[in-house]
Design a protein around this motif. Structure first.
Motif, PDB file in Angstrom:
ATOM      1  N   ILE A   1      29.510   6.603  32.411  1.00 37.96           N
ATOM      2  CA  ILE A   1      30.277   8.185  32.456  1.00 37.96           C
ATOM      3  C   ILE A   1      30.473   8.855  31.431  1.00 37.96           C
ATOM      4  CG2 ILE A   1      33.117   8.713  31.491  1.00 37.96           C
ATOM      5  CD1 ILE A   1      34.239   5.771  32.487  1.00 37.96           C
ATOM      6  N   TYR A   2      29.953   8.284  30.281  1.00 31.96           N
ATOM      7  CA  TYR A   2      28.865   9.753  29.146  1.00 31.96           C
ATOM      8  C   TYR A   2      27.798  10.241  29.538  1.00 31.96           C
ATOM      9  CZ  TYR A   2      31.998   7.172  26.042  1.00 31.96           C
ATOM     10  OH  TYR A   2      32.878   6.824  25.061  1.00 31.96           O
ATOM     11  N   LEU A   3      27.446   9.812  30.264  1.00 29.60           N
ATOM     12  CA  LEU A   3      25.721  10.450  31.090  1.00 29.60           C
ATOM     13  C   LEU A   3      26.148  11.318  32.212  1.00 29.60           C
ATOM     14  CD1 LEU A   3      22.572  10.765  31.110  1.00 29.60           C
ATOM     15  CD2 LEU A   3      22.936   9.251  33.233  1.00 29.60           C
ATOM     16  N   LYS A   4      27.306  11.040  33.309  1.00 31.36           N
ATOM     17  CA  LYS A   4      27.473  12.166  34.102  1.00 31.36           C
ATOM     18  C   LYS A   4      28.112  13.291  33.086  1.00 31.36           C
ATOM     19  CE  LYS A   4      28.864   8.381  37.931  1.00 31.36           C
ATOM     20  NZ  LYS A   4      29.395   7.865  38.241  1.00 31.36           N
ATOM     21  N   ASN A   5      28.553  13.128  32.518  1.00 33.77           N
ATOM     22  CA  ASN A   5      29.691  13.994  31.529  1.00 33.77           C
ATOM     23  C   ASN A   5      28.545  15.012  30.770  1.00 33.77           C
ATOM     24  OD1 ASN A   5      31.977  15.074  30.610  1.00 33.77           O
ATOM     25  ND2 ASN A   5      31.653  14.294  28.546  1.00 33.77           N
ATOM     26  N   ALA A   6      27.280  14.541  30.070  1.00 35.64           N
ATOM     27  CA  ALA A   6      26.729  15.107  29.603  1.00 35.64           C
ATOM     28  C   ALA A   6      25.586  16.126  30.764  1.00 35.64           C
ATOM     29  CB  ALA A   6      25.583  14.193  29.079  1.00 35.64           C
ATOM     30  N   ILE A   7      26.275  15.477  32.094  1.00 35.57           N
ATOM     31  CA  ILE A   7      24.992  16.222  32.991  1.00 35.57           C
ATOM     32  C   ILE A   7      25.547  17.180  33.215  1.00 35.57           C
ATOM     33  CG2 ILE A   7      24.361  16.292  35.559  1.00 35.57           C
ATOM     34  CD1 ILE A   7      23.575  13.248  34.696  1.00 35.57           C
ATOM     35  N   TRP A   8      27.172  17.158  33.587  1.00 30.82           N
ATOM     36  CA  TRP A   8      28.030  18.295  33.850  1.00 30.82           C
ATOM     37  C   TRP A   8      28.251  19.018  32.832  1.00 30.82           C
ATOM     38  CZ3 TRP A   8      28.846  19.877  38.186  1.00 30.82           C
ATOM     39  CH2 TRP A   8      29.531  18.700  39.579  1.00 30.82           C
ATOM     40  N   LEU A   9      28.028  18.774  31.409  1.00 28.91           N
ATOM     41  CA  LEU A   9      28.157  20.100  30.629  1.00 28.91           C
ATOM     42  C   LEU A   9      27.212  20.826  30.328  1.00 28.91           C
ATOM     43  CD1 LEU A   9      29.841  17.211  27.584  1.00 28.91           C
ATOM     44  CD2 LEU A   9      30.605  20.022  28.495  1.00 28.91           C
ATOM     45  N   ALA A  10      25.558  19.610  30.762  1.00 29.57           N
ATOM     46  CA  ALA A  10      24.478  20.557  30.591  1.00 29.57           C
ATOM     47  C   ALA A  10      24.299  21.639  32.054  1.00 29.57           C
ATOM     48  CB  ALA A  10      23.211  19.980  30.325  1.00 29.57           C
ATOM     49  N   ILE A  11      24.883  21.338  33.082  1.00 32.74           N
ATOM     50  CA  ILE A  11      24.911  22.445  33.893  1.00 32.74           C
ATOM     51  C   ILE A  11      25.784  23.514  33.789  1.00 32.74           C
ATOM     52  CG2 ILE A  11      25.755  22.806  37.091  1.00 32.74           C
ATOM     53  CD1 ILE A  11      25.316  19.120  37.381  1.00 32.74           C
ATOM     54  N   LEU A  12      26.915  23.318  33.420  1.00 35.86           N
ATOM     55  CA  LEU A  12      27.954  24.203  33.001  1.00 35.86           C
ATOM     56  C   LEU A  12      26.774  25.035  31.357  1.00 35.86           C
ATOM     57  CD1 LEU A  12      31.119  22.025  33.017  1.00 35.86           C
ATOM     58  CD2 LEU A  12      30.896  24.142  34.741  1.00 35.86           C
ATOM     59  N   THR A  13      26.597  24.636  30.415  1.00 42.18           N
ATOM     60  CA  THR A  13      25.903  25.263  30.291  1.00 42.18           C
ATOM     61  C   THR A  13      24.860  26.188  30.805  1.00 42.18           C
ATOM     62  OG1 THR A  13      26.406  23.835  28.523  1.00 42.18           O
ATOM     63  CG2 THR A  13      24.434  25.164  27.608  1.00 42.18           C
ATOM     64  N   ILE A  14      23.763  25.214  31.647  1.00 41.16           N
ATOM     65  CA  ILE A  14      22.522  26.393  32.007  1.00 41.16           C
ATOM     66  C   ILE A  14      23.515  27.896  32.596  1.00 41.16           C
ATOM     67  CG2 ILE A  14      20.697  26.136  34.263  1.00 41.16           C
ATOM     68  CD1 ILE A  14      20.970  23.457  33.105  1.00 41.16           C
ATOM     69  N   LEU A  15      24.500  27.376  33.876  1.00 38.81           N
ATOM     70  CA  LEU A  15      25.523  28.403  33.663  1.00 38.81           C
ATOM     71  C   LEU A  15      25.449  29.783  33.301  1.00 38.81           C
ATOM     72  CD1 LEU A  15      27.230  26.366  37.002  1.00 38.81           C
ATOM     73  CD2 LEU A  15      25.745  27.941  38.073  1.00 38.81           C
ATOM     74  N   GLU A  16      25.772  29.384  32.609  1.00 40.09           N
ATOM     75  CA  GLU A  16      26.555  30.590  31.300  1.00 40.09           C
ATOM     76  C   GLU A  16      25.161  31.377  30.759  1.00 40.09           C
ATOM     77  OE1 GLU A  16      30.481  27.872  29.717  1.00 40.09           O
ATOM     78  OE2 GLU A  16      28.235  27.717  28.106  1.00 40.09           O
ATOM     79  N   VAL A  17      24.468  29.891  30.897  1.00 39.25           N
ATOM     80  CA  VAL A  17      23.141  31.476  30.101  1.00 39.25           C
ATOM     81  C   VAL A  17      22.731  32.354  31.565  1.00 39.25           C
ATOM     82  CG1 VAL A  17      20.365  31.230  30.056  1.00 39.25           C
ATOM     83  CG2 VAL A  17      22.846  29.619  28.253  1.00 39.25           C
ATOM     84  N   GLY A  18      22.917  31.490  32.316  1.00 39.58           N
ATOM     85  CA  GLY A  18      22.654  32.391  33.493  1.00 39.58           C
ATOM     86  C   GLY A  18      23.565  33.960  34.291  1.00 39.58           C
ATOM     87  N   ILE A  19      24.756  33.444  34.019  1.00 37.52           N
ATOM     88  CA  ILE A  19      25.254  34.827  33.895  1.00 37.52           C
ATOM     89  C   ILE A  19      25.380  35.857  32.696  1.00 37.52           C
ATOM     90  CG2 ILE A  19      28.061  35.514  33.432  1.00 37.52           C
ATOM     91  CD1 ILE A  19      28.984  32.600  33.996  1.00 37.52           C
ATOM     92  N   ALA A  20      24.659  35.482  32.436  1.00 44.64           N
ATOM     93  CA  ALA A  20      24.114  36.770  31.969  1.00 44.64           C
ATOM     94  C   ALA A  20      23.295  37.765  32.293  1.00 44.64           C
ATOM     95  CB  ALA A  20      23.028  36.054  30.353  1.00 44.64           C
ATOM     96  N   TYR A  21      22.362  36.816  33.674  1.00 45.08           N
ATOM     97  CA  TYR A  21      20.820  37.174  34.519  1.00 45.08           C
ATOM     98  C   TYR A  21      21.901  37.909  35.522  1.00 45.08           C
ATOM     99  CZ  TYR A  21      18.078  35.916  30.373  1.00 45.08           C
ATOM    100  OH  TYR A  21      16.752  35.911  29.327  1.00 45.08           O
TER     101      TYR A  21
END
Length: 67
Positions: A7-27
């Motif tokens: 559960i913690y691993l899946k949550n960490a992966i989702w948080l990382a994906i969302l963070t990458i998407l947030e950075v991508g929004i700037a571009y």
């Protein structure tokens, strides 16, 4: 114990994906207000993931979940 780790691993992966998407929004070439709306949506999603998993609110009563 392995269930908790997954559960913690899946949550960490989702948080990382969302963070990458947030950075991508700037571009992405969309309006500034569109960027703000997307970033706020991602921030709210990340807030809920952290609250539900790491703060163990998913096991609380309905009243505490709504706060």
């Amino acid at each position: 114990m392995d269930d908790h780790k997954s559960i913690y691993l899946k949550n960490a992966i989702w948080l990382a994906i969302l963070t990458i998407l947030e950075v991508g929004i700037a571009y992405i070439e969309i309006s500034r207000s569109g960027q703000v709306v997307l970033l706020l949506a991602f921030a709210a999603t990340k807030m809920m993931l952290v609250a539900m998993i790491y703060m163990h609110l998913r096991h609380e009563t309905k009243v505490l979940k709504r706060i």
